[in-house]
Design a protein around this motif. Sequence first.
Motif, short mmCIF file in Angstrom:
data_model
loop_
_atom_site.label_atom_id
_atom_site.label_comp_id
_atom_site.label_asym_id
_atom_site.label_seq_id
_atom_site.Cartn_x
_atom_site.Cartn_y
_atom_site.Cartn_z
N LYS A 36 0.84 -1.19 0.00
CA LYS A 36 0.00 0.00 0.00
C LYS A 36 0.88 1.24 0.00
CE LYS A 36 -4.12 1.78 2.38
NZ LYS A 36 -5.07 1.53 3.48
N THR A 37 0.55 2.21 -0.86
CA THR A 37 1.38 3.41 -1.00
C THR A 37 0.75 4.67 -0.44
OG1 THR A 37 0.49 3.82 -3.23
CG2 THR A 37 2.50 2.48 -3.06
N ALA A 38 -0.56 4.64 -0.13
CA ALA A 38 -1.23 5.83 0.39
C ALA A 38 -2.40 5.41 1.26
CB ALA A 38 -1.73 6.72 -0.76
N ILE B 203 -29.91 1.50 -14.31
CA ILE B 203 -28.78 1.97 -13.50
C ILE B 203 -28.40 3.38 -13.93
CG2 ILE B 203 -26.32 1.62 -13.03
CD1 ILE B 203 -26.95 -1.42 -13.15
N GLY B 204 -28.38 4.30 -12.97
CA GLY B 204 -28.05 5.68 -13.25
C GLY B 204 -26.63 6.07 -12.88
N VAL B 205 -26.05 5.35 -11.89
CA VAL B 205 -24.72 5.68 -11.36
C VAL B 205 -23.93 4.38 -11.26
CG1 VAL B 205 -23.42 6.64 -9.43
CG2 VAL B 205 -25.67 7.59 -10.01
N ALA B 206 -22.65 4.44 -11.66
CA ALA B 206 -21.79 3.27 -11.53
C ALA B 206 -20.49 3.66 -10.84
CB ALA B 206 -21.48 2.67 -12.90
N LEU B 207 -20.15 2.95 -9.78
CA LEU B 207 -18.83 3.05 -9.15
C LEU B 207 -18.03 1.86 -9.65
CD1 LEU B 207 -17.26 4.61 -6.67
CD2 LEU B 207 -17.61 2.41 -5.56
N LEU B 208 -17.03 2.13 -10.49
CA LEU B 208 -16.29 1.07 -11.16
C LEU B 208 -14.87 0.98 -10.62
CD1 LEU B 208 -17.35 1.69 -14.87
CD2 LEU B 208 -18.41 0.15 -13.20
N HIS B 209 -14.47 -0.21 -10.19
CA HIS B 209 -13.08 -0.47 -9.80
C HIS B 209 -12.28 -0.63 -11.09
CE1 HIS B 209 -14.08 -2.12 -5.50
NE2 HIS B 209 -14.76 -1.01 -5.79
N ALA B 210 -11.36 0.30 -11.33
CA ALA B 210 -10.80 0.45 -12.68
C ALA B 210 -9.29 0.59 -12.71
CB ALA B 210 -11.45 1.66 -13.36
N GLY B 211 -8.56 -0.10 -11.88
CA GLY B 211 -7.11 0.07 -11.83
C GLY B 211 -6.30 -0.98 -12.55
N ALA B 212 -6.98 -1.94 -13.23
CA ALA B 212 -6.27 -3.03 -13.90
C ALA B 212 -5.25 -3.68 -12.97
CB ALA B 212 -5.59 -2.54 -15.17
N ALA B 213 -5.73 -4.15 -11.82
CA ALA B 213 -4.85 -4.80 -10.85
C ALA B 213 -4.19 -6.02 -11.48
CB ALA B 213 -5.65 -5.21 -9.62
N ARG B 214 -2.89 -6.16 -11.24
CA ARG B 214 -2.15 -7.30 -11.78
C ARG B 214 -1.23 -7.85 -10.70
NH1 ARG B 214 -2.24 -6.99 -17.67
NH2 ARG B 214 -2.96 -4.91 -18.34
N TRP C 132 -2.02 1.52 -4.32
CA TRP C 132 -1.38 0.21 -4.22
C TRP C 132 -0.46 0.01 -5.42
CZ3 TRP C 132 -2.22 -3.20 -0.13
CH2 TRP C 132 -3.24 -2.84 0.76
N THR C 133 0.63 -0.71 -5.23
CA THR C 133 1.60 -0.88 -6.31
C THR C 133 1.13 -1.85 -7.39
OG1 THR C 133 2.78 -2.62 -5.08
CG2 THR C 133 3.56 -0.35 -4.81
N HIS C 134 0.13 -2.69 -7.12
CA HIS C 134 -0.28 -3.67 -8.11
C HIS C 134 -1.28 -3.13 -9.13
CE1 HIS C 134 -3.24 -4.02 -4.91
NE2 HIS C 134 -4.04 -4.68 -5.70
N PHE C 135 -1.64 -1.87 -9.03
CA PHE C 135 -2.46 -1.27 -10.08
C PHE C 135 -1.57 -0.90 -11.26
CE2 PHE C 135 -5.19 0.11 -6.37
CZ PHE C 135 -6.11 -0.90 -6.57
N SER C 136 -1.95 -1.33 -12.45
CA SER C 136 -1.14 -1.05 -13.63
C SER C 136 -1.64 0.16 -14.42
CB SER C 136 -1.09 -2.28 -14.54
OG SER C 136 -2.39 -2.64 -15.00
N GLU C 137 -2.81 0.68 -14.06
CA GLU C 137 -3.34 1.87 -14.71
C GLU C 137 -3.90 2.80 -13.63
OE1 GLU C 137 -6.05 1.06 -17.89
OE2 GLU C 137 -4.69 -0.38 -18.86
N GLY C 138 -3.88 4.10 -13.96
CA GLY C 138 -4.35 5.09 -13.00
C GLY C 138 -5.37 6.02 -13.63
N LEU C 139 -5.55 7.16 -13.00
CA LEU C 139 -6.60 8.08 -13.42
C LEU C 139 -6.36 8.64 -14.81
CD1 LEU C 139 -9.21 9.41 -12.56
CD2 LEU C 139 -7.88 11.18 -11.40
N ASP C 140 -5.10 8.87 -15.20
CA ASP C 140 -4.83 9.38 -16.55
C ASP C 140 -5.35 8.42 -17.61
OD1 ASP C 140 -3.64 11.63 -15.51
OD2 ASP C 140 -1.58 10.93 -15.82
#
Length: 267
Positions: free
Chosen positions: A47-49, A183-194, A231-239
Amino acid sequence: MTSTELSRQQYAVTVLGGPTAVFDLGGLRIVSDPTFDRPGPHGYLTKTAGPAAEESALGPVDVVLVSHDQHPDNLDARGRTFAEAAPLVVTGPLAAGRLGERAVGLPPWSCHRVPRPEGGELTVLAVPAVHGPEDGERDADGNVNCEVTGFVLSGEGLPTVYVSGDNASVRTVAEVSRRVPDIGVALLHAGAARVPAKFGGRPLSMDSRRAAAAAAVLGAGIVVPAHYDGWTHFSEGLDEVRLAFDEAGLSSILRVAPHGSWVSLRP
């Protein structure tokens, strides 16, 4: 990190970091996948933050949603203590057996109803999630990686909210959309964890392009990304998330705010 109590909202969500989100909906405060431990090694993950707010800032909580309890980036030690102290935990059947007497375990497509202080009910519907590749090896219970549960929150006069959990499958999202078309709102886990040792390093959660595809399939008017940093295992971020939604022509539905800041659930 702040200990100042998060002000109550009517229809809003804030992402605290990692997978942890706080929903104020129908007079209820709902927390998904609570993680409050300090940065550092957590088993095979790092964990980084820390979160934007500590447990004490959340005030009384009515419902905790736990997509899965076996990975420390979705339920860490402090998060588990927080969940077990809540009046109600909604999770999958296997996780419920590990989370104490206040945990309600829902198989996919079953629901639990929570009374709202303003009258009426909030319906929490459990939906499937696939925590890795569709063709990944499945365990004895039929799960890829482990049991993971997504959720749909709904009620009279409320926006219908989909919480994906660590789901990597657009096909699964399409099934959710078919069964719950409003469905009107979606909270999506989107970090491409690897994790290199799992499934040849293929994503265990949605990458950015799959998140954009999921948003298009759902037809949601608001998409809030989560679980893409910390976390360090996410391969993609907000950009990468922003770029994927822009390329898909969906920038207008993406809602991003600093962790700990509220996002309205009304269009």
